[in-house]
Structures are given as structure tokens and as C-alpha cells.
Design a protein around this motif. Structure first.
Motif, PDB file in Angstrom:
ATOM      1  N   GLY A 189       5.857   3.636  -9.699  1.00 30.24           N
ATOM      2  CA  GLY A 189       4.767   3.657  -8.011  1.00 30.24           C
ATOM      3  C   GLY A 189       3.948   2.029  -8.486  1.00 30.24           C
ATOM      4  O   GLY A 189       2.879   1.898  -7.901  1.00 30.24           O
ATOM      5  N   TRP A 190       4.362   1.230  -9.925  1.00 25.86           N
ATOM      6  CA  TRP A 190       3.521   0.732  -9.879  1.00 25.86           C
ATOM      7  C   TRP A 190       3.661  -0.887  -9.181  1.00 25.86           C
ATOM      8  O   TRP A 190       3.405  -2.002  -9.440  1.00 25.86           O
TER       9      TRP A 190
ATOM     10  N   GLY B  19       6.223  -5.731 -11.564  1.00 28.92           N
ATOM     11  CA  GLY B  19       7.268  -7.294 -10.591  1.00 28.92           C
ATOM     12  C   GLY B  19       6.992  -8.552 -10.939  1.00 28.92           C
ATOM     13  O   GLY B  19       7.713  -9.498 -10.988  1.00 28.92           O
ATOM     14  N   GLY B  20       5.806  -8.610 -11.801  1.00 32.35           N
ATOM     15  CA  GLY B  20       5.641  -9.657 -12.935  1.00 32.35           C
ATOM     16  C   GLY B  20       6.217  -9.937 -13.970  1.00 32.35           C
ATOM     17  O   GLY B  20       7.163  -9.223 -14.363  1.00 32.35           O
TER      18      GLY B  20
ATOM     19  N   THR C 169       0.646  -1.099   0.070  1.00 34.86           N
ATOM     20  CA  THR C 169       0.193   0.084  -0.270  1.00 34.86           C
ATOM     21  C   THR C 169       0.898   1.576   0.318  1.00 34.86           C
ATOM     22  O   THR C 169       2.239   0.934   0.542  1.00 34.86           O
ATOM     23  N   ASN C 170       0.347   2.548  -1.224  1.00 37.46           N
ATOM     24  CA  ASN C 170       1.327   3.655  -1.130  1.00 37.46           C
ATOM     25  C   ASN C 170       0.355   4.474   0.498  1.00 37.46           C
ATOM     26  O   ASN C 170      -0.737   5.076   0.390  1.00 37.46           O
ATOM     27  N   PHE C 171       1.688   4.764   1.331  1.00 37.99           N
ATOM     28  CA  PHE C 171       0.877   5.285   2.223  1.00 37.99           C
ATOM     29  C   PHE C 171       0.912   6.939   2.095  1.00 37.99           C
ATOM     30  O   PHE C 171       0.459   7.644   2.572  1.00 37.99           O
TER      31      PHE C 171
ATOM     32  N   PRO D 114       8.374  -6.325 -15.464  1.00 40.83           N
ATOM     33  CA  PRO D 114       9.378  -6.663 -14.486  1.00 40.83           C
ATOM     34  C   PRO D 114      10.082  -5.417 -13.751  1.00 40.83           C
ATOM     35  O   PRO D 114      10.097  -4.479 -13.993  1.00 40.83           O
ATOM     36  N   ALA D 115      10.342  -5.665 -12.630  1.00 44.88           N
ATOM     37  CA  ALA D 115      10.257  -4.487 -11.330  1.00 44.88           C
ATOM     38  C   ALA D 115      11.822  -3.820 -11.761  1.00 44.88           C
ATOM     39  O   ALA D 115      12.928  -4.734 -12.417  1.00 44.88           O
ATOM     40  N   SER D 116      12.149  -2.764 -12.220  1.00 42.99           N
ATOM     41  CA  SER D 116      12.931  -1.676 -12.592  1.00 42.99           C
ATOM     42  C   SER D 116      12.989  -0.809 -11.696  1.00 42.99           C
ATOM     43  O   SER D 116      11.813  -0.342 -10.968  1.00 42.99           O
TER      44      SER D 116
END
Ligand code: ACO
Length: 336
Positions: free
Chosen positions: A214-215, A200-201, A152-154, A205-207
Motif C-alpha cells: 500500500g505504499w 513509485g519514485g 487515498t486509501n479508501f 520504484p513501483a513493484s
């Protein structure tokens, strides 16, 4: 499907676990541009539990599972199957259920995770029921567990006020009598973008770029999910009621996914349920995703709100989009 004449399953034990740290609406007022009044009136949430940096989903899942085993008087070695429903696994792989198996010492259990958002516990119960009634397995532990605070983005007030962390577990066993009276699952993948984590999938992919965008945080079309939730909770409930040959007034306790009090009240109103038939704890925990129905079921069972012979209607909706409903005839463990 109805589950009339063949081998059935009963819930032998339940358990739940939540982190000790409480995050109140007043705490959130200090973090984002929101107010206790807005959160209370729009969602019914007063506080939620947040896992600390050392606690992962498998930790809460293990504790909930351990309590369910203890409640049912079954040892970990007697388990044939562990299903963990989660959208916040400890890591991509191995499955969180394997970590739970290790923690419990349930060496005879096959393990897998399933991803059905907040419908996860009902999906898991349905899968376990079919695995058991087919004769392949006899005892399964189904755990809905999520740490949504970790994704979660707080700084985003439209999502961070809604979610909390927790785990709820059910120990399910084969039986020759009533247990699950009806069960129904559904999904509509056309709604995949209504609730998601974009990166992230294998698609993104995470980069550094996905992090910058903020994905790695939850994104949600709140209004669309709200309308879908009310409609589908009513439709799914009516479907299992019809399959079981029951009317809404025959239900002793209605346990809906705890996302928003307004969703729960709208659905309950359309089903013509009395307040006394509806279980609510969204005020205490917020939306704990796959854990919510299991936490509520365990609280209701342990507090005596559900007694032997009662008919309990579970209904959930979530990311996917997915939904599920199930009617269970409760077994009094003391007179089993
Ligand atoms: N505090 C103050 N104001 C806020 C907040 C906040 N925390 N959040 C939004 N607002 C503002 C909005 O910016 C908007 O302002 P504007 O009119 O100036 O643009 C206003 O409040 C109204 O916003 P809405 O989104 O229309 O508010 P709504 O009444 O629809 O409530 C909510 C939003 C609570 C998110 C609701 O839509 C909802 O509960 N949706 C379903 C969510 C859900 O069940 N999700 C399941 C996810 S679980 C899973 O599978 C992971």
C-alpha cells in the motif's frame, strides 16, 4: 521579504474548479468504520468533491486557469509563465503545467510544476512574483491543483475522510503599485516522513511488493502534522505581518489552508483574529491540498468578501514539511 519600493505584482484574476461528484460523511459511513459526528467534530468537514475516473489534475487545473484568465481579461497567448503546484500530477513527466498550456493554447508560456504539498499555491505565487519583479516575465498563471482522492486509501479511515479534489488559479501581472506587501516561504525537510507517498519514485520504484504494502497511498502522522500546522501558521503569519508593518487587526481577510477547522480556529485564536476575518470552506471541500487557498481566494473575490484595497493574508503548510504566508493588497479589477 517585503516588497516596498520596487516593481510589484497584482492578482488580475482568479478561478477555481471542483468535480461535480459529492462524497458526504454519510457516504463514508458506508465505506469505513467512521461517523458523520466524528468527522464533523474532529475536522469540520461535511462533504468533499471527488473526481471521476476520467478526470485528472490537469483537467481541473485547466478549467480553473481558464476562469482566471477570463476574470482578468487576458488571453492565453499573453501568458509568459504557467506554474502548476501539485503533488498529484497527471503523470511523473511531462509536467502537468505543459498539459495545461496545451489545453489553454498558451503557446508563449514557459511551464513548470512545483511540489510543496498544501503550501504549493503560495510557493507558486512567490516564485511568480520574483520572476516578474526581476523583469524576466510579465504575466503568470499559478494554479494549485490536486486530486488527492486518486492517492487515498479508501479503506483507511484515518486519511480518507480528510481529502477532496479541486483546483484554484491566480493570474498575476506586473504593476507599479502595491500588490504583494510581504511574502515568506519556509521548509523543514526533517519532517519529510510526516506526510508522504513512499513508493513509485526512485527510492522504491513501483513493484508488486510496493503495491501489496500500500505504499502508493498517502501516509500521514496526523497528530504531528496538526501541532506543526498550528505553530507554523501562527509563526509565518506573524512574520509577514511584521515585514509589512501590520497588525492582525489590519487584515480584512485571513485565508488559511483548509485542512481542519480545529487547526484554523487554533491559529486564528492565537493571532487574535475575529471570526469575521477568517475564511472557512473546509466544510464543503475538505482538504484539497494545493488547491485549497486558491479555491477560497476565488470564492471570496467573486462573492464580494474581498474588495479593492483590502489586505488579505494567505497562509499554508504541507508535505515537505513546507509553509508559506503572503499578504496581498487587493486590486479592484473594475476600477483598475
Ligand atoms: N472515524 C472514527 N474514528 C477515527 C477516525 C475516523 N475517520 N480516524 C481516526 N479515528 C480514531 C483513531 O483511531 C483514534 O482511536 P483510538 O483513540 O481508539 O486510537 C481516535 O479516533 C483519535 O485519533 P486521533 O488521530 O488522535 O484524532 P485527532 O483528533 O488527532 O484527529 C486528524 C485526527 C483529523 C487527522 C488530525 O490529527 C488532523 O487534522 N491532523 C492534520 C492533518 C493535516 O492537516 N494534514 C495535511 C495533509 S495535506 C497534504 O500536504 C497532502
Amino acid at each position: 521579504m517585503t516588497n516596498g519600493n520596487k516593481r510589484n505584482v497584482v492578482i488580475k484574476g482568479t478561478g477555481h474548479a471542483v468535480p461535480t461528484r459529492v462524497l458526504s460523511n454519510f457516504d463514508l459511513e458506508k465505506m469505513v468504520d467512521t461517523s458523520d459526528e466524528w468527522i464533523r467534530t474532529r475536522t469540520g468537514i461535511l462533504r468533499r468533491r471527488i473526481a471521476d475516473e476520467h478526470t485528472a489534475t490537469s483537467d481541473l487545473a485547466t478549467e480553473a486557469g481558464r476562469l482566471a484568465l477570463e476574470d482578468g481579461g487576458v488571453s492565453p497567448e499573453q501568458l509568459d509563465l504557467i506554474i502548476v503546484a501539485t503533488i498529484t500530477p497527471d503523470m511523473f513527466f511531462p509536467a502537468t503545467s505543459c498539459l495545461v498550456q496545451k489545453n489553454l493554447g498558451a503557446w508563449g508560456a514557459a511551464c513548470y510544476d512545483l511540489s510543496a504539498g498544501c503550501s504549493g499555491l503560495i510557493y507558486g505565487l512567490d516564485m511568480a512574483m520574483h520572476s516578474i519583479t526581476s523583469g524576466a516575465y510579465n504575466r503568470a498563471l499559478i494554479i494549485g491543483a490536486d486530486c488527492l482522492s486518486k492517492i487515498t486509501n479508501f479503506q483507511d479511515r484515518t486519511t480518507c475522510v480528510l481529502f477532496g479534489d479541486g483546483a484554484g488559479a491566480c493570474l498575476v501581472e506586473g504593476a507599479d503599485r502595491a500588490g504583494v506587501l510581504a511574502s515568506y516561504l519556509g521548509a523543514d525537510g526533517r519532517g519529510w516522513e510526516k506526510l508522504l507517498i513512499r513508493a513509485g519514485g526512485s527510492r522504491h520504484p513501483a513493484s508488486p511488493a510496493t503495491l501489496e504494502a500500500g505504499w502508493h497511498y498517502i501516509e500521514m502522522c496526523g497528530n504531528d502534522v496538526f501541532k506543526f500546522a498550528v505553530r507554523i501558521m501562527v509563526e509565518a503569519s506573524l512574520k509577514v505581518l511584521a515585514d509589512a508593518g501590520l497588525e492582525p487587526e489590519d487584515i480584512d481577510l485571513f485565508i488559511p489552508h483548509q485542512a481542519n477547522i480545529r487547526i484554523i480556529e487554533s491559529a486564528a485564536h492565537r493571532l487574535k483574529l475575529k471570526d469575521t476575518q477568517v475564511y472557512v470552506n473546509v466544510d464543503e471541500y475538505g482538504n484539497t491540498s494545493a488547491a485549497s487557498i486558491g479555491i477560497a481566494l476565488d470564492e471570496a473575490a467573486r462573492s464580494g468578501r474581498i474588495k479593492g484595497g483590502d489586505r488579505v493574508l494567505l497562509v499554508g503548510f504541507g508535505a515537505g514539511l513546507t509553509w508559506g504566508a503572503m499578504i496581498i493588497e487587493w486590486v479592484d479589477k473594475d476600477n483598475d
